[in-house]
Design an enzyme around this catalytic site. Structure first.
Site, short mmCIF file in Angstrom:
data_model
loop_
_atom_site.label_atom_id
_atom_site.label_comp_id
_atom_site.label_asym_id
_atom_site.label_seq_id
_atom_site.Cartn_x
_atom_site.Cartn_y
_atom_site.Cartn_z
N ARG A 30 -9.30 0.99 8.94
CA ARG A 30 -8.79 -0.33 9.27
C ARG A 30 -9.77 -1.15 10.08
O ARG A 30 -9.49 -2.31 10.38
CB ARG A 30 -7.53 -0.16 10.10
CG ARG A 30 -6.36 -0.97 9.51
CD ARG A 30 -5.14 -0.41 9.94
NE ARG A 30 -3.96 -1.11 9.99
CZ ARG A 30 -2.84 -0.61 9.49
NH1 ARG A 30 -2.85 0.51 8.81
NH2 ARG A 30 -1.71 -1.23 9.65
N ARG A 60 11.44 -1.71 11.40
CA ARG A 60 10.49 -1.08 12.31
C ARG A 60 10.31 -1.92 13.59
O ARG A 60 10.49 -3.12 13.56
CB ARG A 60 9.13 -0.91 11.62
CG ARG A 60 9.11 0.24 10.67
CD ARG A 60 7.92 0.28 9.74
NE ARG A 60 6.67 -0.24 10.25
CZ ARG A 60 5.53 -0.24 9.55
NH1 ARG A 60 5.51 0.27 8.33
NH2 ARG A 60 4.43 -0.73 10.06
N LYS A 95 0.82 -1.22 0.00
CA LYS A 95 0.00 0.00 0.00
C LYS A 95 0.85 1.26 0.00
O LYS A 95 0.61 2.19 -0.77
CB LYS A 95 -0.95 0.03 1.22
CG LYS A 95 -1.94 -1.12 1.27
CD LYS A 95 -2.92 -0.96 2.42
CE LYS A 95 -2.30 -1.00 3.80
NZ LYS A 95 -1.68 -2.29 4.14
N ARG A 146 11.75 -5.99 4.89
CA ARG A 146 11.51 -4.56 4.67
C ARG A 146 12.43 -3.70 5.54
O ARG A 146 12.70 -4.03 6.68
CB ARG A 146 10.05 -4.23 4.99
CG ARG A 146 9.71 -2.75 4.81
CD ARG A 146 8.26 -2.55 4.50
NE ARG A 146 7.42 -2.60 5.66
CZ ARG A 146 6.09 -2.49 5.60
NH1 ARG A 146 5.48 -2.34 4.44
NH2 ARG A 146 5.37 -2.55 6.70
N ARG A 172 0.01 -8.68 13.55
CA ARG A 172 -0.57 -7.72 12.58
C ARG A 172 -1.40 -8.44 11.52
O ARG A 172 -2.45 -7.96 11.12
CB ARG A 172 0.54 -6.90 11.91
CG ARG A 172 1.09 -5.80 12.83
CD ARG A 172 2.43 -5.30 12.38
NE ARG A 172 2.37 -4.58 11.12
CZ ARG A 172 3.42 -4.41 10.32
NH1 ARG A 172 4.59 -4.91 10.64
NH2 ARG A 172 3.30 -3.72 9.23
P1 AMP Z 1 1.17 0.72 9.00
O1 AMP Z 1 2.36 1.58 8.74
O2 AMP Z 1 -0.03 1.12 8.17
O3 AMP Z 1 1.47 -0.76 8.90
O4 AMP Z 1 0.73 1.00 10.51
C1 AMP Z 1 1.58 0.69 11.59
C2 AMP Z 1 0.78 0.56 12.87
O5 AMP Z 1 0.12 1.80 13.17
C3 AMP Z 1 -0.34 -0.47 12.84
O6 AMP Z 1 0.12 -1.78 13.12
C4 AMP Z 1 -1.26 0.07 13.93
O7 AMP Z 1 -0.75 -0.20 15.22
C5 AMP Z 1 -1.17 1.57 13.72
N1 AMP Z 1 -2.19 2.06 12.76
C6 AMP Z 1 -1.96 2.62 11.55
N2 AMP Z 1 -3.11 2.96 10.95
C7 AMP Z 1 -4.11 2.60 11.82
C8 AMP Z 1 -5.53 2.66 11.78
N3 AMP Z 1 -6.19 3.18 10.72
N4 AMP Z 1 -6.22 2.20 12.85
C9 AMP Z 1 -5.59 1.70 13.93
N5 AMP Z 1 -4.25 1.58 14.03
C10 AMP Z 1 -3.51 2.04 12.98
#
Ligand code: AMP
Length: 215
Positions: A88, A162, A13, A127, A173
């Site tokens: 999400r 990360r 994404k 990654r 996740r």
């Molecule tokens: P990402 O970079 O999109 O993989 O997001 C990293 C982490 O941020 C996720 O594993 C969640 O803990 C948090 N996060 C990001 N976007 C959301 C969302 N829309 N709702 C809830 N938690 C989020």
């Protein structure tokens, strides 16, 4: 364009969103990027979000909606936006629907990136992400490595794995995705918004999405 990108963690994404911004100047809005900046800066939101993020869980909907309500009203969103990692959960998608209605914004499409689980697992463990909060460029040690000394090709700062890319957090996740986020595909399918994108080739994915937008 006003697009939502759906897909499991590691589906691409972030990378696809960055490429789509070149297409028409729409902005990428990644709630993950916004939260990582907040965590690094030690803001109240960052302090609340950190533990959820490190464990690979979801940050509470109320915090996310507070961030997104403000973000979608910033002037750079007028041209268009690509939502990456938001919504999400079903409550987030319902609240987004109400918010877009209030702001008189119409979504063009929900692109669902479909990627096999073994590809996802391989991508997440290989990654690397630029540690510079205002860059956050994404690399892959096998297919798109950073500089030989591990620094970012764009800004020269170190790239890192990360905190939520330990095996345990990754598995969590993916479970959270299946349980909380995958139901959004049906939510948006019922609204006739979903375009499934099954290619694993970045160029093809971007072409599929932009062609569908032009129709
Ligand atoms: P990402 O970079 O999109 O993989 O997001 C990293 C982490 O941020 C996720 O594993 C969640 O803990 C948090 N996060 C990001 N976007 C959301 C969302 N829309 N709702 C809830 N938690 C989020």
């Amino acid at each position: 364009m006003k697009v939502i990108l759906l897909g499991a963690p590691g589906a691409g994404k972030g990378t696809v969103a960055k490429l789509l911004t070149d297409y028409d100047g729409s902005v990428q809005i990644s709630t993950g990027d916004i939260l990582r900046v907040a965590v690094k800066a030690g803001t109240p939101v960052g302090k609340q979000a950190k533990a959820y993020m490190d464990a690979g869980g979801l940050v509470p909907d109320s915090i996310i909606m507070q961030i997104m309500e403000a973000r979608l009203q910033e002037p750079d969103c007028a041209k268009g936006f690509i939502l990456d990692g938001f919504p999400r959960t079903i409550p987030q998608s319902e609240e987004l629907k109400a918010l877009l209605g209030k702001l008189a914004i119409k979504l063009d499409m929900v692109a669902n990136l479909v990627v096999p689980r073994e590809v996802i697992l391989d991508r997440l463990t290989t990654r690397r992400t630029c540690s510079n909060s205002s860059c956050q460029e994404i690399y892959n040690v096998k297919t798109n490595p950073p500089n030989a000394d591990g620094t970012c090709k764009k800004c020269g700062k170190p790239t890192i794995q990360r905190d939520d890319e330990t095996e345990e957090a990754i598995l969590n996740r993916l479970e959270v995705y299946t349980e909380k986020t995958a139901p959004l595909i049906d939510f948006y399918r019922k609204e006739g918004m979903v375009k499934d994108v099954t290619s694993l080739d970045l160029k093809e994915i971007v072409e599929d999405i932009t062609k569908a937008l032009e129709k």
